[in-house]
Design a protein around this motif. Sequence first.
Motif, PDB file in Angstrom:
ATOM      1  N   VAL A 105       2.874   2.265  -7.352  1.00  0.00           N
ATOM      2  CA  VAL A 105       2.691   1.134  -6.442  1.00  0.00           C
ATOM      3  C   VAL A 105       1.285   1.161  -5.860  1.00  0.00           C
ATOM      4  O   VAL A 105       0.761   2.228  -5.534  1.00  0.00           O
ATOM      5  CB  VAL A 105       3.710   1.212  -5.280  1.00  0.00           C
ATOM      6  N   ARG A 106       0.672  -0.016  -5.741  1.00  0.00           N
ATOM      7  CA  ARG A 106      -0.605  -0.161  -5.040  1.00  0.00           C
ATOM      8  C   ARG A 106      -0.305  -0.938  -3.769  1.00  0.00           C
ATOM      9  O   ARG A 106       0.159  -2.069  -3.811  1.00  0.00           O
ATOM     10  CB  ARG A 106      -1.644  -0.894  -5.866  1.00  0.00           C
ATOM     11  N   TYR A 107      -0.557  -0.276  -2.619  1.00  0.00           N
ATOM     12  CA  TYR A 107      -0.277  -0.879  -1.315  1.00  0.00           C
ATOM     13  C   TYR A 107      -1.385  -1.837  -0.913  1.00  0.00           C
ATOM     14  O   TYR A 107      -2.509  -1.766  -1.426  1.00  0.00           O
ATOM     15  CB  TYR A 107      -0.122   0.214  -0.251  1.00  0.00           C
ATOM     16  N   GLU A 108      -1.079  -2.721   0.041  1.00  0.00           N
ATOM     17  CA  GLU A 108      -2.055  -3.704   0.520  1.00  0.00           C
ATOM     18  C   GLU A 108      -3.285  -3.040   1.132  1.00  0.00           C
ATOM     19  O   GLU A 108      -4.362  -3.610   1.124  1.00  0.00           O
ATOM     20  CB  GLU A 108      -1.403  -4.628   1.560  1.00  0.00           C
ATOM     21  N   ASN A 109      -3.122  -1.817   1.663  1.00  0.00           N
ATOM     22  CA  ASN A 109      -4.258  -1.132   2.280  1.00  0.00           C
ATOM     23  C   ASN A 109      -5.110  -0.372   1.251  1.00  0.00           C
ATOM     24  O   ASN A 109      -6.046   0.323   1.608  1.00  0.00           O
ATOM     25  CB  ASN A 109      -3.778  -0.184   3.382  1.00  0.00           C
ATOM     26  N   GLY A 110      -4.778  -0.505  -0.044  1.00  0.00           N
ATOM     27  CA  GLY A 110      -5.584   0.105  -1.097  1.00  0.00           C
ATOM     28  C   GLY A 110      -5.055   1.431  -1.610  1.00  0.00           C
ATOM     29  O   GLY A 110      -5.459   1.892  -2.668  1.00  0.00           O
ATOM     30  N   ARG A 111      -4.158   2.076  -0.895  1.00  0.00           N
ATOM     31  CA  ARG A 111      -3.600   3.352  -1.352  1.00  0.00           C
ATOM     32  C   ARG A 111      -2.616   3.123  -2.497  1.00  0.00           C
ATOM     33  O   ARG A 111      -2.167   2.009  -2.718  1.00  0.00           O
ATOM     34  CB  ARG A 111      -2.878   4.060  -0.203  1.00  0.00           C
ATOM     35  N   THR A 112      -2.297   4.194  -3.200  1.00  0.00           N
ATOM     36  CA  THR A 112      -1.297   4.123  -4.260  1.00  0.00           C
ATOM     37  C   THR A 112      -0.208   5.141  -3.983  1.00  0.00           C
ATOM     38  O   THR A 112      -0.424   6.124  -3.265  1.00  0.00           O
ATOM     39  CB  THR A 112      -1.910   4.393  -5.649  1.00  0.00           C
ATOM     40  N   GLY A 113       0.940   4.915  -4.565  1.00  0.00           N
ATOM     41  CA  GLY A 113       2.060   5.838  -4.426  1.00  0.00           C
ATOM     42  C   GLY A 113       2.845   5.887  -5.719  1.00  0.00           C
ATOM     43  O   GLY A 113       2.837   4.936  -6.502  1.00  0.00           O
ATOM     44  N   THR A 114       3.530   7.004  -5.946  1.00  0.00           N
ATOM     45  CA  THR A 114       4.345   7.184  -7.139  1.00  0.00           C
ATOM     46  C   THR A 114       5.738   7.613  -6.711  1.00  0.00           C
ATOM     47  O   THR A 114       5.889   8.491  -5.864  1.00  0.00           O
ATOM     48  CB  THR A 114       3.733   8.266  -8.056  1.00  0.00           C
ATOM     49  N   PHE A 115       6.745   6.978  -7.303  1.00  0.00           N
ATOM     50  CA  PHE A 115       8.132   7.252  -6.954  1.00  0.00           C
ATOM     51  C   PHE A 115       8.929   7.503  -8.228  1.00  0.00           C
ATOM     52  O   PHE A 115       8.697   6.862  -9.245  1.00  0.00           O
ATOM     53  CB  PHE A 115       8.724   6.056  -6.183  1.00  0.00           C
ATOM     54  N   HIS A 116       9.886   8.448  -8.158  1.00  0.00           N
ATOM     55  CA  HIS A 116      10.699   8.822  -9.313  1.00  0.00           C
ATOM     56  C   HIS A 116      12.155   8.458  -9.028  1.00  0.00           C
ATOM     57  O   HIS A 116      12.664   8.714  -7.941  1.00  0.00           O
ATOM     58  CB  HIS A 116      10.574  10.321  -9.599  1.00  0.00           C
TER      59      HIS A 116
END
Length: 139
Positions: A105-116
Motif C-alpha cells: 500500500v502507498r499511503y497519502e502521506n507518501g509512506r508505504t506498507g506491506t501486509f500479509h
Amino acid sequence: MKPRTTLIALALTSMMAGAHADPHHRRNVCDDCGRVTGVRITEQDGKGGATGVIVGGLAGGLLGNQVGSGTGRQLATVAGAVGGAYAGKHIEGKMNKVKTWTVTVRYENGRTGTFHFRDDPHMRKGDRVHREGPSIVRG
C-alpha cells in the motif's frame, strides 16, 4: 452595472483570489488512507504430520519386506520403513500447500506498507484502503 456583468466580475474575482491563496497551505492528508500498489500470491509447502510418517513408514516397510531373505530382508524392511516415513512426511507437506497474499500500500502521506494475509483479502491494484489496527480494509 448589468446583472450579467456583475456575475462575471464576481466569478473572475473569486478565481483570482484562489490563485493568490497561500501556496504553503496543504490539504488534509489521511495518514491511514492509501491505495493498493500491488498484490502478490506465494505458495509454500505445508508441514507433514504424523499421518504422512505412519502411512509412508508402513508402505515402505511392506515394500522392503518383499526384498531378499533372512537378515537382508529385515534390513530392507527397516530401511523401507525409514525411507517411507521420510517420503510420506514430505509428500503430505506438498499436498498441504499454504498460500500467502502480500498486499503493498502507498499511503497519502507518501509512506508505504506491506501486509500479509492467509486468506484472499479480495484486494486489487488501485483499490482504496485504510489501516485498521494491524491490518488494512477496503474503503
